[in-house]
Design an enzyme around this catalytic site. Structure first.
Site, PDB file in Angstrom:
ATOM      1  CG  ASP A  11      -1.832   1.242   1.244  1.00 59.66           C
ATOM      2  OD1 ASP A  11      -2.527   1.480   0.240  1.00 59.66           O
ATOM      3  OD2 ASP A  11      -1.835   1.995   2.234  1.00 59.66           O
ATOM      4  CB  SER A  12       0.204   4.764  -0.836  1.00 58.57           C
ATOM      5  OG  SER A  12      -0.966   4.858  -0.033  1.00 58.57           O
ATOM      6  CE1 TYR A  43       2.754   6.093  -3.299  1.00 59.94           C
ATOM      7  CE2 TYR A  43       1.710   4.355  -4.562  1.00 59.94           C
ATOM      8  CZ  TYR A  43       2.812   4.847  -3.910  1.00 59.94           C
ATOM      9  OH  TYR A  43       3.965   4.098  -3.872  1.00 59.94           O
ATOM     10  CB  CYS A  74      -3.119   0.638  -2.525  1.00 61.25           C
ATOM     11  SG  CYS A  74      -3.161   2.391  -2.906  1.00 61.25           S
ATOM     12  CG  ASN A  75      -9.522   0.666  -3.160  1.00 57.38           C
ATOM     13  OD1 ASN A  75     -10.286  -0.102  -3.727  1.00 57.38           O
ATOM     14  ND2 ASN A  75      -9.317   0.613  -1.848  1.00 57.38           N
ATOM     15  CD  GLU A 159      -0.844   7.512   5.512  1.00 57.21           C
ATOM     16  OE1 GLU A 159       0.312   7.931   5.490  1.00 57.21           O
ATOM     17  OE2 GLU A 159      -1.163   6.331   5.239  1.00 57.21           O
ATOM     18  CB  CYS A 193      -9.833   4.613   0.406  1.00 57.44           C
ATOM     19  SG  CYS A 193      -8.210   5.136   1.029  1.00 57.44           S
ATOM     20  CB  THR A 194      -6.844  -0.100   2.075  1.00 59.30           C
ATOM     21  OG1 THR A 194      -5.746   0.711   1.635  1.00 59.30           O
ATOM     22  CG2 THR A 194      -7.271  -1.024   0.950  1.00 59.30           C
ATOM     23  CG  HIS A 195      -5.441   5.132   4.332  1.00 53.96           C
ATOM     24  ND1 HIS A 195      -4.860   4.568   3.230  1.00 53.96           N
ATOM     25  CD2 HIS A 195      -4.441   5.725   5.036  1.00 53.96           C
ATOM     26  CE1 HIS A 195      -3.556   4.810   3.251  1.00 53.96           C
ATOM     27  NE2 HIS A 195      -3.281   5.507   4.341  1.00 53.96           N
TER      28      HIS A 195
HETATM   29  N1  DGL Z   1      -5.020   3.337   0.812  1.00 54.43           N
HETATM   30  C1  DGL Z   1      -5.042   3.823  -0.515  1.00 54.43           C
HETATM   31  C2  DGL Z   1      -6.288   3.355  -1.240  1.00 54.43           C
HETATM   32  O1  DGL Z   1      -6.844   2.303  -0.925  1.00 54.43           O
HETATM   33  C3  DGL Z   1      -4.917   5.300  -0.758  1.00 54.43           C
HETATM   34  C4  DGL Z   1      -4.109   6.127   0.089  1.00 54.43           C
HETATM   35  C5  DGL Z   1      -3.385   7.211  -0.657  1.00 54.43           C
HETATM   36  O2  DGL Z   1      -3.990   8.208  -1.066  1.00 54.43           O
HETATM   37  O3  DGL Z   1      -2.187   7.013  -0.799  1.00 54.43           O
HETATM   38  O4  DGL Z   1      -6.729   3.996  -2.166  1.00 54.43           O
END
Ligand code: DGL
Length: 277
Positions: A11-12, A43, A74-75, A159, A193-195
């Site tokens: 993931d990012s 990202y 990471c999506n 984050e 989004c995995t966050h």
């Molecule tokens: N966790 C990432 C996702 O699932 C995005 C986080 C980022 O913006 O880097 O999209």
């Protein structure tokens, strides 16, 4: 350090740990290496070219650690980099390696969660602009209406450790209001989004009872279980010594460990990953 053939999870930043957590629960025996590109996260607002370049560099690093199979947890990377990696980069590098994303397995089942057949997708700007969820969900559930909302401030808030602070309520409400205004019939919100699972409490607290918020960790994990059953040629290359290693591209590993524990649900100790740019 394992000399085995681990499953790589990328993931990012920390978000992929919410997916890894579910994968580890469902498939505890395998060896795993998690890589968070925290030095270059988030990202979400970056260009296609940057997201592809960063993701491919991280994928190559995971290959160098022996991973035959990598999950882009990471999506944003799945939306912007996966296709090029699968269709071009892997052919040049090593066609026997596999890189999978999180969008397709989620799109395959998300239509079944909705009674009204109207789904809202919450994601980063990159994920929403790619329209990957619109396309993929329509492939599997042509009768389902899909609405999208970019939530560009959620990842930075998460984050930076603000996910449970009162100030974040304002931004949770703002994006939820925006997606719900698109249709009164939405009954399912996909956290694409995995966050975002870290905001689940706040999201649920704000949503009316008839609207459900769905994180994708368990969906992706279940799909990986199925994939490994169907692809024994890949499964048999993986080692099963129950090891989990964590790496970050950031020099501040103590900071990574502190945040990562919240996402993974257990204490972790990370190492530094030097990515060749
Ligand atoms: N966790 C990432 C996702 O699932 C995005 C986080 C980022 O913006 O880097 O999209």
């Amino acid at each position: 350090m394992s000399t085995g053939k681990p499953i790589g999870i990328f993931d990012s930043g920390y978000g992929g740990l919410t997916v890894f957590r579910s994968i580890f629960q469902q498939l505890p025996d395998y060896d795993y290496i998690y890589l968070g590109d925290t030095a270059r996260a988030p990202y979400g607002n970056r260009s296609f070219e940057s997201i592809h370049q960063y993701t491919w560099e991280c994928v190559q690093w995971l290959f160098s650690k022996g991973c035959p199979l990598i999950i882009l947890a990471c999506n944003t990377a799945s939306a912007k980099a996966l296709r090029t990696i699968q269709q071009q980069d892997l052919k040049n590098e090593d066609p026997s390696k596999r890189v999978l994303g999180v969008i397709r397995p989620t799109a395959e089942v998300i239509g079944d969660y909705s009674q009204t057949k109207e789904i809202g997708v919450l994601g980063t700007k990159g994920t929403v602009q790619s329209e990957s969820y619109l396309i993929e969900i329509h492939n599997f559930f042509p009768e389902t209406k899909v609405y999208q909302q970019a939530c560009p401030l959620w990842v930075p808030l998460i984050e930076n450790g603000e996910y449970d602070k009162p100030g974040t309520d304002y931004f949770v409400k703002q994006y939820l209001d925006q997606i719900l205004a698109q249709s009164p019939n939405i009954d399912t919100l996909l956290l694409a989004c995995t966050h975002y699972p870290l905001l689940l409490q706040k999201i649920k607290a704000y949503l009316p009872d008839h609207i459900q918020a769905i994180p994708q960790g368990d969906i992706v994990a279940k799909s990986l279980v199925d994939y490994l059953h169907r692809h024994t040629e890949i499964e048999k290359t993986l080692t099963k010594n129950n090891t989990q290693q964590f790496f970050t591209t950031s020099f501040d590993m103590a900071d990574f460990d502190h945040h990562a524990a919240l996402f993974f649900g257990a204490e972790i100790k990370s190492g530094f990953a030097e990515i060749k740019c």
